[in-house]
Write a protein that holds these residues in place. Structure first.
Motif, PDB file in Angstrom:
ATOM      1  N   ALA A 198       8.045 -35.576 -49.506  1.00  0.00           N
ATOM      2  CA  ALA A 198       7.528 -34.777 -50.623  1.00  0.00           C
ATOM      3  C   ALA A 198       7.033 -33.412 -50.131  1.00  0.00           C
ATOM      4  N   ASP A 199       7.125 -32.426 -51.017  1.00  0.00           N
ATOM      5  CA  ASP A 199       6.517 -31.117 -50.747  1.00  0.00           C
ATOM      6  C   ASP A 199       5.019 -31.230 -51.019  1.00  0.00           C
ATOM      7  N   LEU A 200       4.236 -30.478 -50.265  1.00  0.00           N
ATOM      8  CA  LEU A 200       2.792 -30.510 -50.464  1.00  0.00           C
ATOM      9  C   LEU A 200       2.303 -29.114 -50.836  1.00  0.00           C
ATOM     10  N   VAL A 246       5.920 -23.298 -45.684  1.00  0.00           N
ATOM     11  CA  VAL A 246       6.028 -23.678 -44.281  1.00  0.00           C
ATOM     12  C   VAL A 246       7.045 -24.817 -44.225  1.00  0.00           C
ATOM     13  N   SER A 247       8.237 -24.453 -43.820  1.00  0.00           N
ATOM     14  CA  SER A 247       9.359 -25.379 -43.866  1.00  0.00           C
ATOM     15  C   SER A 247       9.093 -26.605 -42.986  1.00  0.00           C
ATOM     16  N   GLY A 248       9.288 -27.794 -43.580  1.00  0.00           N
ATOM     17  CA  GLY A 248       9.189 -29.029 -42.807  1.00  0.00           C
ATOM     18  C   GLY A 248       7.775 -29.504 -42.530  1.00  0.00           C
ATOM     19  N   ALA A 249       6.766 -28.831 -43.099  1.00  0.00           N
ATOM     20  CA  ALA A 249       5.380 -29.229 -42.818  1.00  0.00           C
ATOM     21  C   ALA A 249       4.814 -30.172 -43.873  1.00  0.00           C
ATOM     22  N   GLY A 250       5.666 -30.618 -44.808  1.00  0.00           N
ATOM     23  CA  GLY A 250       5.208 -31.561 -45.837  1.00  0.00           C
ATOM     24  C   GLY A 250       5.302 -32.998 -45.347  1.00  0.00           C
ATOM     25  N   GLY A 279      14.726 -41.330 -41.674  1.00  0.00           N
ATOM     26  CA  GLY A 279      15.464 -40.201 -41.105  1.00  0.00           C
ATOM     27  C   GLY A 279      15.707 -39.054 -42.061  1.00  0.00           C
ATOM     28  N   GLY A 280      15.185 -39.148 -43.292  1.00  0.00           N
ATOM     29  CA  GLY A 280      15.352 -38.043 -44.238  1.00  0.00           C
ATOM     30  C   GLY A 280      14.535 -36.834 -43.780  1.00  0.00           C
ATOM     31  N   ASP A 281      14.908 -35.655 -44.283  1.00  0.00           N
ATOM     32  CA  ASP A 281      14.192 -34.430 -43.901  1.00  0.00           C
ATOM     33  C   ASP A 281      12.751 -34.464 -44.391  1.00  0.00           C
ATOM     34  N   SER A 282      11.900 -33.746 -43.691  1.00  0.00           N
ATOM     35  CA  SER A 282      10.523 -33.600 -44.153  1.00  0.00           C
ATOM     36  C   SER A 282      10.482 -32.625 -45.316  1.00  0.00           C
ATOM     37  N   GLY A 283       9.475 -32.814 -46.171  1.00  0.00           N
ATOM     38  CA  GLY A 283       9.269 -31.847 -47.247  1.00  0.00           C
ATOM     39  C   GLY A 283       8.639 -30.578 -46.690  1.00  0.00           C
ATOM     40  N   ASP A 284       8.355 -29.646 -47.569  1.00  0.00           N
ATOM     41  CA  ASP A 284       7.763 -28.374 -47.146  1.00  0.00           C
ATOM     42  C   ASP A 284       6.300 -28.313 -47.564  1.00  0.00           C
TER      43      ASP A 284
END
Ligand SMILES: [Zn+2]
Ligand SMILES: [Zn+2]
Length: 377
Positions: free
Chosen positions: A122-124, A235-239, A245-250
């Protein structure tokens, strides 16, 4: 019999080319494929019919027999394949066609069938308040928040390290299973392991099997010079961490500007209200105003400056975001009418008034005061 009219089933003319037949079948197969129709019986029947029709019409010999003798001719064994005619799915072309169809279908659609069921985190959102001076110079702010991270103990598998995973018995580790539907056999993501090829036998004690854990993190976020109220930084990937293995949120950091005692902001310009006495406004002179850097800037006020007049001081405003240029400082003349005059000031103003032809105001008479006192009690 409609179901035995293979041309009609595929919706092609009797003299249709091989390519036309192939195209028509692809279209029907896609439309009525069981995977896409949630086990709908009618779709399944249509899918099977299309398969039968295609098997005959795509084979030149069978098609010739069918054209001459109809479906009966094929059932009688005229197709040369023995009783049953189309008892199996041996036609090599058919495999090709499905390979193509399902590669396209599922690769284009985002790979639901070919990849493990991973999910993006999730995005935060976070809001931070900074001063105008900080927005002017740029600032690093500490941002403290909770987010979901990959469990450090199991690395996100959700299984007890080393002993907690075993090869999935359903797919034997392949991550995909074959199943038969009518004449056809398909492969799909293994329902038991979700395509991972492994199943959890003992869950990770740290995360209880979720593969994730909550963590409090502190990041220093650089807010660039010129940031405005409402500016949002990504901040890309900091969520939150992704699942399996899915991508991190932002992380989105929204900037709020604190109220400033002197300056108001208007885009890249700053507004300052400069109080002037009546004498300054009338006579003109040098006036000092503060700048956002904390220095004093001297401006010349011409004689006869009216209330509301704006003086522009170039390049003393906020920086353009990402650029070297700056906005301006706009100084607004606010002529203040004096209150609480000293006797001397009163005297001088009365004197001044006379030069404009004003009578000095009459003094309140004692009897008037007592009159009002009586009425008001
Ligand atoms: Zn874990
Ligand atoms: Zn499996």
């Amino acid at each position: 019999m409609a179901t035995n009219d293979y041309y009609r089933t595929l919706g092609v003319a009797r003299n249709a080319s091989e390519q036309e037949i192939k195209t028509a079948f692809r279209k029907l197969a896609l439309k009525h494929h069981p995977d896409r129709n949630d086990g709908n019986k009618e779709s399944e029947a249509r899918f099977k019919e299309a398969g039968e029709a295609y098997e005959v019409l795509s084979n030149p010999e069978k098609r010739r027999i069918y054209d001459q003798f109809g479906a009966e001719g094929l059932r009688a064994g005229g197709g040369g394949r023995g009783p049953g005619g189309f008892g199996g799915f041996q036609n090599a072309d058919m495999g090709d066609i499905f390979g193509d169809i399902f590669d396209n279908l599922f690769t284009d659609a985002g790979g639901g069938h070919r990849r493990p069921r991973s999910r993006r985190g999730a995005d935060l959102k976070y809001a931070t308040e900074i001063s105008l001076e900080e927005a002017f110079a740029g600032v690093k702010v500490p941002v403290n928040f909770d987010r979901t991270e990959v469990c450090g103990a199991c690395g996100g598998t959700g299984a007890r390290p080393k002993t907690g995973l075993k090869k999935c018995p359903t797919c034997r580790g392949a991550g995909r299973v074959q199943y038969a539907q009518g004449f056809f056999s398909f492969s799909q993501t293994c329902p038991d392991c979700g395509g991972q090829g492994e199943v959890v036998t003992a869950p990770c004690v740290e995360c209880g099997g979720s593969g994730q854990e909550k963590k409090s993190v502190s990041l220093n976020i650089k807010i660039p010079a010129g940031a405005d109220d409402g500016t949002t930084l990504r901040v890309s990937g900091a969520g939150d961490a992704g699942l399996k293995g899915g991508d991190s949120g932002d992380l989105y950091v929204q900037v709020r500007l604190k109220h400033h005692p002197h300056f108001e902001r208007d885009g890249v310009d700053l507004l300052y209200s400069c109080g002037l006495t009546v004498a300054q406004a009338a006579l003109g002179g040098d006036v000092q105003v503060p700048s956002i850097e904390g220095e004093k800037v001297t401006i010349k006020i011409p004689p006869g400056t009216q209330y509301g007049k704006v003086f522009r001081i170039r390049d003393k405003g906020m920086p353009h975001p990402g650029g070297k240029q700056r906005g301006d400082l706009l100084v607004k003349a606010v002529v203040e009418v004096p209150t609480d005059l000293t006797p001397r000031q009163t005297e001088l103003l009365e004197e001044l008034g006379k030069t404009f032809g004003h009578e000095p105001p009459a003094k309140e008479k004692e009897e008037d005061k007592s009159f009002f006192k009586k009425i008001l009690g």
